[in-house]
Design a protein around this motif. Structure first.
Motif, PDB file in Angstrom:
ATOM      1  N   VAL A   1      42.251  89.207   6.296  1.00 14.52           N
ATOM      2  CA  VAL A   1      43.673  89.450   5.737  1.00 14.52           C
ATOM      3  C   VAL A   1      44.399  88.289   6.161  1.00 14.52           C
ATOM      4  O   VAL A   1      45.348  87.858   5.546  1.00 14.52           O
ATOM      5  CB  VAL A   1      44.095  90.815   6.271  1.00 14.52           C
ATOM      6  CG1 VAL A   1      45.664  91.185   5.880  1.00 14.52           C
ATOM      7  CG2 VAL A   1      43.325  91.793   5.674  1.00 14.52           C
ATOM      8  N   ASP A   2      44.343  87.670   7.667  1.00 16.60           N
ATOM      9  CA  ASP A   2      45.374  86.727   8.064  1.00 16.60           C
ATOM     10  C   ASP A   2      44.923  85.674   7.089  1.00 16.60           C
ATOM     11  O   ASP A   2      46.092  84.880   6.797  1.00 16.60           O
ATOM     12  CB  ASP A   2      45.055  86.451   9.345  1.00 16.60           C
ATOM     13  CG  ASP A   2      45.703  87.609  10.202  1.00 16.60           C
ATOM     14  OD1 ASP A   2      46.651  88.005  10.004  1.00 16.60           O
ATOM     15  OD2 ASP A   2      45.161  87.755  11.403  1.00 16.60           O
ATOM     16  N   LEU A   3      43.807  85.325   6.959  1.00 14.13           N
ATOM     17  CA  LEU A   3      43.363  84.144   6.011  1.00 14.13           C
ATOM     18  C   LEU A   3      44.026  84.045   4.491  1.00 14.13           C
ATOM     19  O   LEU A   3      44.486  83.101   4.034  1.00 14.13           O
ATOM     20  CB  LEU A   3      42.089  83.766   6.045  1.00 14.13           C
ATOM     21  CG  LEU A   3      41.211  83.290   7.220  1.00 14.13           C
ATOM     22  CD1 LEU A   3      39.622  83.406   7.203  1.00 14.13           C
ATOM     23  CD2 LEU A   3      41.503  81.997   7.669  1.00 14.13           C
ATOM     24  N   VAL A   4      43.805  85.233   3.962  1.00 12.46           N
ATOM     25  CA  VAL A   4      44.360  85.344   2.544  1.00 12.46           C
ATOM     26  C   VAL A   4      45.982  85.169   2.653  1.00 12.46           C
ATOM     27  O   VAL A   4      46.602  84.684   1.967  1.00 12.46           O
ATOM     28  CB  VAL A   4      44.089  86.827   1.820  1.00 12.46           C
ATOM     29  CG1 VAL A   4      44.691  86.941   0.659  1.00 12.46           C
ATOM     30  CG2 VAL A   4      42.361  87.013   1.820  1.00 12.46           C
ATOM     31  N   VAL A   5      46.709  85.821   3.481  1.00  8.91           N
ATOM     32  CA  VAL A   5      48.023  85.667   3.593  1.00  8.91           C
ATOM     33  C   VAL A   5      48.335  84.231   3.736  1.00  8.91           C
ATOM     34  O   VAL A   5      49.282  83.847   3.252  1.00  8.91           O
ATOM     35  CB  VAL A   5      48.406  86.752   4.597  1.00  8.91           C
ATOM     36  CG1 VAL A   5      50.051  86.473   4.857  1.00  8.91           C
ATOM     37  CG2 VAL A   5      48.401  88.236   4.104  1.00  8.91           C
ATOM     38  N   SER A   6      47.784  83.679   4.677  1.00  6.23           N
ATOM     39  CA  SER A   6      48.069  82.357   4.827  1.00  6.23           C
ATOM     40  C   SER A   6      47.649  81.496   3.761  1.00  6.23           C
ATOM     41  O   SER A   6      48.691  80.516   3.527  1.00  6.23           O
ATOM     42  CB  SER A   6      47.203  81.868   6.307  1.00  6.23           C
ATOM     43  OG  SER A   6      47.249  80.431   6.637  1.00  6.23           O
ATOM     44  N   SER A   7      46.859  81.751   3.242  1.00  6.63           N
ATOM     45  CA  SER A   7      46.397  80.820   1.974  1.00  6.63           C
ATOM     46  C   SER A   7      47.475  81.148   0.946  1.00  6.63           C
ATOM     47  O   SER A   7      48.079  80.096   0.186  1.00  6.63           O
ATOM     48  CB  SER A   7      45.142  81.302   1.212  1.00  6.63           C
ATOM     49  OG  SER A   7      44.194  80.900   2.177  1.00  6.63           O
ATOM     50  N   VAL A   8      48.345  82.199   0.435  1.00  2.61           N
ATOM     51  CA  VAL A   8      49.174  82.487  -0.398  1.00  2.61           C
ATOM     52  C   VAL A   8      50.431  81.757   0.220  1.00  2.61           C
ATOM     53  O   VAL A   8      51.120  81.226  -0.602  1.00  2.61           O
ATOM     54  CB  VAL A   8      49.244  84.173  -0.446  1.00  2.61           C
ATOM     55  CG1 VAL A   8      50.463  84.342  -1.149  1.00  2.61           C
ATOM     56  CG2 VAL A   8      48.062  84.885  -1.137  1.00  2.61           C
ATOM     57  N   LEU A   9      50.683  82.074   1.263  1.00  6.51           N
ATOM     58  CA  LEU A   9      52.069  81.335   1.743  1.00  6.51           C
ATOM     59  C   LEU A   9      51.906  79.812   1.713  1.00  6.51           C
ATOM     60  O   LEU A   9      53.009  79.085   1.239  1.00  6.51           O
ATOM     61  CB  LEU A   9      52.172  81.742   3.264  1.00  6.51           C
ATOM     62  CG  LEU A   9      52.572  83.183   3.683  1.00  6.51           C
ATOM     63  CD1 LEU A   9      52.691  83.407   5.059  1.00  6.51           C
ATOM     64  CD2 LEU A   9      53.824  83.673   2.836  1.00  6.51           C
ATOM     65  N   THR A  10      50.644  79.260   1.990  1.00  4.39           N
ATOM     66  CA  THR A  10      50.543  77.732   1.939  1.00  4.39           C
ATOM     67  C   THR A  10      50.850  77.505   0.262  1.00  4.39           C
ATOM     68  O   THR A  10      51.404  76.248  -0.079  1.00  4.39           O
ATOM     69  CB  THR A  10      49.423  77.473   2.387  1.00  4.39           C
ATOM     70  OG1 THR A  10      49.387  77.777   3.759  1.00  4.39           O
ATOM     71  CG2 THR A  10      49.159  75.532   2.255  1.00  4.39           C
ATOM     72  N   SER A  11      50.171  78.230  -0.706  1.00  9.64           N
ATOM     73  CA  SER A  11      50.217  77.899  -2.117  1.00  9.64           C
ATOM     74  C   SER A  11      51.705  77.938  -2.587  1.00  9.64           C
ATOM     75  O   SER A  11      52.002  77.371  -3.687  1.00  9.64           O
ATOM     76  CB  SER A  11      49.433  78.577  -2.691  1.00  9.64           C
ATOM     77  OG  SER A  11      49.812  80.129  -2.574  1.00  9.64           O
TER      78      SER A  11
END
Length: 224
Positions: free
Chosen positions: A176-186
């Motif tokens: 979940v942390d990785l998905v949220v981090s990827s979304v925020l970065t994008s």
């Protein structure tokens, strides 16, 4: 170091029956101070509290549930898991002693043997072999291992099992942390801490999956 029962009942060991009542009372009060240490090291409390701590750490909630609630839950899960062992000790050692069917040393030895069987079922062979090697003991089968050799082997086996379970619990939260981090970065929101956004999603995922039920079931199932 020999077996605990041999130390208590052996000819060169401590024989409670030969001691005066005041000395016996003093020894019992002194041994009662060791009960918290025995609870943490000789029962499933260690595994339970570590796994629950991993759950809280994975959720990212440092103080929810509070330490008191987490420890209380771990304590009652421990009592539930240990109930069959305690009941067997009561049936085969304590009750016969109260009915004067066996002596105190016999009841003590029967009780420690039953408890040692519980620990051996949860102890890895390599962990037991390590402490047998360090204590320079040679036994034909695991049941012959001294009690005070089984205890540390049981403890490090519990630690390893707890960390394996904690790792498996931690992985979904990490995803979940990785998905949220990827979304925020994008989205270009690189200054936004991912934990701030992911925490509600992790809590929601845990609640929808009935996480406390699954974790408790997994802990109980790990003891058969």
């Amino acid at each position: 170091m020999g077996d605990l029962a041999d130390f208590v009942n052996g000819p060169n060991g401590l024989n409670f029956q030969n001691l005066s009542p005041p000395v016996q009372t003093a020894l019992m009060l002194g041994l009662s101070a060791l009960l918290p240490a025995a609870l943490m090291t000789m029962t499933c409390f260690t595994r339970v509290v570590i796994v629950l701590s991993f759950v809280r750490q994975g959720l990212g909630a440092q103080n929810v549930p509070p330490n008191l609630v987490l420890t209380g839950l771990a304590l009652f899960i421990t009592l539930f898991v240990m109930q069959p062992t305690f009941a067997e000790i009561d049936q085969k050692a304590y009750q016969p002693y109260l009915q004067k069917q066996i002596t105190g040393p016999q009841a003590f030895k029967t009780g420690t043997d039953i408890y040692k069987q519980f620990m051996l079922r949860q102890t890895r062979k390599q962990d037991l072999a390590l402490f047998l090697h360090l204590s320079k003991h040679t036994v034909e089968k695991a049941e012959d291992a001294p009690f005070l050799t089984v205890v540390p082997a049981f403890l490090i086996s519990e630690l390893k099992t707890a960390f394996i379970m904690g790792f498996c619990i931690y992985l979904p939260f990490l995803m979940v942390d990785l998905v949220v981090s990827s979304v925020l970065t994008s989205m270009g929101m690189v200054m936004m801490p991912p934990v701030t956004i992911s925490a509600p999603f992790k809590i929601l995922l845990f609640v929808l999956a009935d996480g406390w039920h699954l974790v408790t079931y997994a802990i109980a199932l790990s003891y058969g």
